[in-house]
Design a protein around this motif. Structure first.
Motif, PDB file in Angstrom:
ATOM      1  N   VAL A 156       0.830  -1.212   0.000  1.00  0.00           N
ATOM      2  CA  VAL A 156       0.000   0.000   0.000  1.00  0.00           C
ATOM      3  C   VAL A 156       0.861   1.257   0.000  1.00  0.00           C
ATOM      4  N   ASN A 157       1.907   1.288   0.807  1.00  0.00           N
ATOM      5  CA  ASN A 157       2.759   2.478   0.866  1.00  0.00           C
ATOM      6  C   ASN A 157       3.435   2.756  -0.470  1.00  0.00           C
ATOM      7  N   SER A 158       3.958   1.723  -1.100  1.00  0.00           N
ATOM      8  CA  SER A 158       4.611   1.908  -2.400  1.00  0.00           C
ATOM      9  C   SER A 158       3.605   2.335  -3.459  1.00  0.00           C
ATOM     10  N   LEU A 159       2.440   1.733  -3.450  1.00  0.00           N
ATOM     11  CA  LEU A 159       1.408   2.088  -4.417  1.00  0.00           C
ATOM     12  C   LEU A 159       1.001   3.554  -4.271  1.00  0.00           C
ATOM     13  N   LEU A 160       0.782   3.979  -3.042  1.00  0.00           N
ATOM     14  CA  LEU A 160       0.417   5.378  -2.797  1.00  0.00           C
ATOM     15  C   LEU A 160       1.547   6.321  -3.194  1.00  0.00           C
ATOM     16  N   ARG A 161       2.759   5.940  -2.901  1.00  0.00           N
ATOM     17  CA  ARG A 161       3.905   6.779  -3.254  1.00  0.00           C
ATOM     18  C   ARG A 161       4.033   6.917  -4.770  1.00  0.00           C
ATOM     19  N   LEU A 162       3.867   5.821  -5.497  1.00  0.00           N
ATOM     20  CA  LEU A 162       3.951   5.869  -6.954  1.00  0.00           C
ATOM     21  C   LEU A 162       2.824   6.715  -7.543  1.00  0.00           C
ATOM     22  N   ALA A 163       1.612   6.511  -7.060  1.00  0.00           N
ATOM     23  CA  ALA A 163       0.469   7.278  -7.568  1.00  0.00           C
ATOM     24  C   ALA A 163       0.646   8.767  -7.294  1.00  0.00           C
ATOM     25  N   THR A 164       1.076   9.107  -6.090  1.00  0.00           N
ATOM     26  CA  THR A 164       1.271  10.504  -5.723  1.00  0.00           C
ATOM     27  C   THR A 164       2.404  11.132  -6.529  1.00  0.00           C
ATOM     28  N   THR A 165       3.492  10.418  -6.676  1.00  0.00           N
ATOM     29  CA  THR A 165       4.647  10.929  -7.416  1.00  0.00           C
ATOM     30  C   THR A 165       4.281  11.293  -8.846  1.00  0.00           C
ATOM     31  N   TYR A 166       3.471  10.456  -9.477  1.00  0.00           N
ATOM     32  CA  TYR A 166       3.145  10.673 -10.885  1.00  0.00           C
ATOM     33  C   TYR A 166       1.766  11.284 -11.100  1.00  0.00           C
ATOM     34  N   GLY A 167       1.120  11.691 -10.026  1.00  0.00           N
ATOM     35  CA  GLY A 167      -0.121  12.438 -10.129  1.00  0.00           C
ATOM     36  C   GLY A 167      -1.274  11.686 -10.756  1.00  0.00           C
ATOM     37  N   VAL A 168      -1.351  10.397 -10.461  1.00  0.00           N
ATOM     38  CA  VAL A 168      -2.445   9.589 -11.004  1.00  0.00           C
ATOM     39  C   VAL A 168      -3.228   8.948  -9.861  1.00  0.00           C
ATOM     40  N   PRO A 169      -4.512   8.686 -10.054  1.00  0.00           N
ATOM     41  CA  PRO A 169      -5.284   8.001  -9.026  1.00  0.00           C
ATOM     42  C   PRO A 169      -4.810   6.554  -8.865  1.00  0.00           C
ATOM     43  N   VAL A 170      -4.822   6.081  -7.651  1.00  0.00           N
ATOM     44  CA  VAL A 170      -4.431   4.695  -7.376  1.00  0.00           C
ATOM     45  C   VAL A 170      -5.224   3.737  -8.261  1.00  0.00           C
ATOM     46  N   GLU A 171      -6.513   4.009  -8.422  1.00  0.00           N
ATOM     47  CA  GLU A 171      -7.378   3.126  -9.194  1.00  0.00           C
ATOM     48  C   GLU A 171      -6.903   2.959 -10.638  1.00  0.00           C
ATOM     49  N   SER A 172      -6.236   3.974 -11.171  1.00  0.00           N
ATOM     50  CA  SER A 172      -5.773   3.892 -12.558  1.00  0.00           C
ATOM     51  C   SER A 172      -4.581   2.948 -12.708  1.00  0.00           C
ATOM     52  N   LEU A 173      -3.926   2.631 -11.603  1.00  0.00           N
ATOM     53  CA  LEU A 173      -2.767   1.739 -11.637  1.00  0.00           C
ATOM     54  C   LEU A 173      -3.123   0.289 -11.347  1.00  0.00           C
ATOM     55  N   MET A 174      -4.406   0.031 -11.086  1.00  0.00           N
ATOM     56  CA  MET A 174      -4.852  -1.310 -10.707  1.00  0.00           C
ATOM     57  C   MET A 174      -5.950  -1.782 -11.655  1.00  0.00           C
ATOM     58  N   GLU A 175      -6.086  -3.099 -11.782  1.00  0.00           N
ATOM     59  CA  GLU A 175      -7.203  -3.665 -12.530  1.00  0.00           C
ATOM     60  C   GLU A 175      -7.759  -4.856 -11.762  1.00  0.00           C
ATOM     61  N   ARG A 176      -9.052  -5.019 -11.843  1.00  0.00           N
ATOM     62  CA  ARG A 176      -9.715  -6.142 -11.187  1.00  0.00           C
ATOM     63  C   ARG A 176      -9.516  -7.384 -12.047  1.00  0.00           C
ATOM     64  N   VAL A 177      -9.200  -8.500 -11.388  1.00  0.00           N
ATOM     65  CA  VAL A 177      -9.031  -9.783 -12.077  1.00  0.00           C
ATOM     66  C   VAL A 177      -9.926 -10.812 -11.408  1.00  0.00           C
ATOM     67  N   PRO A 178     -10.332 -11.836 -12.156  1.00  0.00           N
ATOM     68  CA  PRO A 178     -11.147 -12.893 -11.558  1.00  0.00           C
ATOM     69  C   PRO A 178     -10.405 -13.554 -10.394  1.00  0.00           C
ATOM     70  N   ASP A 179     -11.149 -13.971  -9.402  1.00  0.00           N
ATOM     71  CA  ASP A 179     -10.552 -14.570  -8.214  1.00  0.00           C
ATOM     72  C   ASP A 179      -9.752 -15.828  -8.507  1.00  0.00           C
ATOM     73  N   ASP A 180     -10.061 -16.525  -9.591  1.00  0.00           N
ATOM     74  CA  ASP A 180      -9.343 -17.753  -9.906  1.00  0.00           C
ATOM     75  C   ASP A 180      -8.066 -17.513 -10.709  1.00  0.00           C
ATOM     76  N   GLU A 181      -7.786 -16.258 -11.061  1.00  0.00           N
ATOM     77  CA  GLU A 181      -6.574 -15.915 -11.806  1.00  0.00           C
ATOM     78  C   GLU A 181      -5.408 -15.685 -10.865  1.00  0.00           C
ATOM     79  N   SER A 182      -4.242 -16.169 -11.222  1.00  0.00           N
ATOM     80  CA  SER A 182      -3.060 -16.026 -10.380  1.00  0.00           C
ATOM     81  C   SER A 182      -2.515 -14.603 -10.460  1.00  0.00           C
ATOM     82  N   VAL A 183      -2.185 -14.055  -9.280  1.00  0.00           N
ATOM     83  CA  VAL A 183      -1.590 -12.714  -9.188  1.00  0.00           C
ATOM     84  C   VAL A 183      -0.352 -12.847  -8.309  1.00  0.00           C
ATOM     85  N   PRO A 184       0.811 -12.301  -8.747  1.00  0.00           N
ATOM     86  CA  PRO A 184       2.009 -12.381  -7.904  1.00  0.00           C
ATOM     87  C   PRO A 184       1.776 -11.768  -6.541  1.00  0.00           C
ATOM     88  N   ALA A 185       2.417 -12.321  -5.540  1.00  0.00           N
ATOM     89  CA  ALA A 185       2.265 -11.827  -4.169  1.00  0.00           C
ATOM     90  C   ALA A 185       2.967 -10.507  -3.961  1.00  0.00           C
TER      91      ALA A 185
END
Length: 76
Positions: free
Chosen positions: A47-76
């Motif tokens: 969360v801290n890194s995500l907020l820092r990246l979004a703030t640094t580049y002036g973009v909403p956090v939501e624009s850096l994320m995408e929803r994926v199906p629960d059965d899809e693998s996502v790196p930890a």
């Protein structure tokens, strides 16, 4: 579940002239190793890194994320 979109971060960073991983971690202040893992798709930002990246580049956090199906693998 959500997944980080490194391509969206790269686009926002490029708009400010940051086209390398090195320039992104230096401007944002996140660690070099974290930046390389996040941008390489090997890990998801905390969360801290995500907020820092979004703030640094002036973009909403939501624009850096995408929803994926629960059965899809996502790196930890």
């Amino acid at each position: 579940m959500y997944r980080f979109r490194p391509d969206k971060l790269r686009a926002a960073a490029a708009a400010l002239g940051d086209i390398t991983r090195g320039s992104i971690y230096r401007r944002s202040g996140i660690s070099e190793s974290s930046c390389y893992r996040i941008l390489g798709g090997q890990s998801q930002p905390d969360v801290n890194s995500l907020l820092r990246l979004a703030t640094t580049y002036g973009v909403p956090v939501e624009s850096l994320m995408e929803r994926v199906p629960d059965d899809e693998s996502v790196p930890a």
